[in-house]
Enzyme design. Structure first.
Site, PDB file in Angstrom:
ATOM      1  N   HIS A 159      42.899  41.964  39.386  1.00  0.00           N
ATOM      2  CA  HIS A 159      43.299  40.969  40.227  1.00  0.00           C
ATOM      3  C   HIS A 159      42.382  39.660  40.117  1.00  0.00           C
ATOM      4  CE1 HIS A 159      44.882  39.395  43.986  1.00  0.00           C
ATOM      5  NE2 HIS A 159      43.769  38.655  44.066  1.00  0.00           N
ATOM      6  N   GLU A 177      39.037  45.630  42.139  1.00  0.00           N
ATOM      7  CA  GLU A 177      40.193  45.473  41.143  1.00  0.00           C
ATOM      8  C   GLU A 177      40.179  44.908  39.927  1.00  0.00           C
ATOM      9  OE1 GLU A 177      43.270  44.111  43.858  1.00  0.00           O
ATOM     10  OE2 GLU A 177      42.911  45.417  45.508  1.00  0.00           O
TER      11      GLU A 177
END
Length: 242
Positions: free
Chosen positions: A222, A219
């Site tokens: 994140h 991700e």
């Protein structure tokens, strides 16, 4: 008359002393102004925060704070307060971005560095109450996409943020995918992407890591604060003002 030259010398000397004192002595109000300037410098971080908000330095690192109270230089698109997310469901009552104090401090410094380069942080998600984690798990009970609420995530600890970068006039940088795109194109170690995307991700990643955050391989958006890893899962809920 014989003492006149002597008196003139004393008079002239007295005038010199008085004039010197006049130049050094502060004008009325200058001392008060100076104290106000010191207070501003002590409480100001990036841009002027909201009035009557305690400075971060006097708060415990584990206290929850609203980022917008400490800077006007962030952007927000808090997706879980809308249906524009992978859950296709609104799980927050209203959009707010809270973190622990230590996370806020790191974010403010990171954003200050980015602003000097012409960019700023835009938030998709911040602190997430554990009760919201249960809502998300009920919709998508898959640990690949949603942390099990029994254990909780660093979002529930106030130490994780989902972010991207934008220009100072609000234009999002191209990161290759939208937020919460679950596929290889969102991976940090996927280098089969245009150079501009790789450069944008690199800027975000290197800046965040230099201020105590670490990333998840799958991700690009994140980031977890290392210092928050061992904090307790929380269920603090903010009040909706609207």
């Amino acid at each position: 008359m014989g003492n006149l030259p002597y008196l003139r010398v004393i008079y002239a000397f007295t005038l010199i002393i008085l004039m010197g004192c006049k130049e050094v002595a502060p004008k009325k109000g200058e001392i008060i102004k100076s104290k106000q300037e010191v207070l501003v410098k002590e409480t100001e971080v990036v841009s002027k925060p909201a009035e009557r908000v305690p400075p971060l330095r006097v708060l415990a690192d584990t206290t929850f704070v609203r980022l917008a109270d400490y800077s006007n230089d962030f952007m927000y698109d808090l997706r879980y307060a809308t249906t524009n997310n992978f859950l296709k469901s609104k799980v927050y009552d209203c959009p707010e971005c809270y973190t622990r104090v230590k996370t806020a401090k790191a974010l403010l410094i990171a954003n200050e560095e980015l602003i000097k380069k012409g960019f700023k942080i835009k938030f998709f998600d911040c602190y997430r109450p554990n009760s919201v984690q249960y809502k998300m798990w009920a919709i998508v009970p898959n640990p690949q996409y949603v942390a099990n609420p029994v254990k909780g995530s660093i979002h529930n600890k106030g130490g994780a943020v989902d972010i991207t970068l934008a220009t100072l006039d609000g234009r999002e940088l191209d990161m290759g995918t939208d937020f919460d795109f679950f596929g290889k194109r969102a991976y940090h170690d996927n280098y089969d992407l245009p150079k501009v995307i790789l450069d944008n991700r690199k800027l975000l990643k290197e800046t965040m890591e230099s201020h105590g955050f670490w990333s998840i391989r799958t991700e690009w958006w994140h980031y977890n604060l290392s210092a928050a890893t061992n904090d307790k899962v929380a269920n603090f809920k903010w009040e909706c003002t609207d």
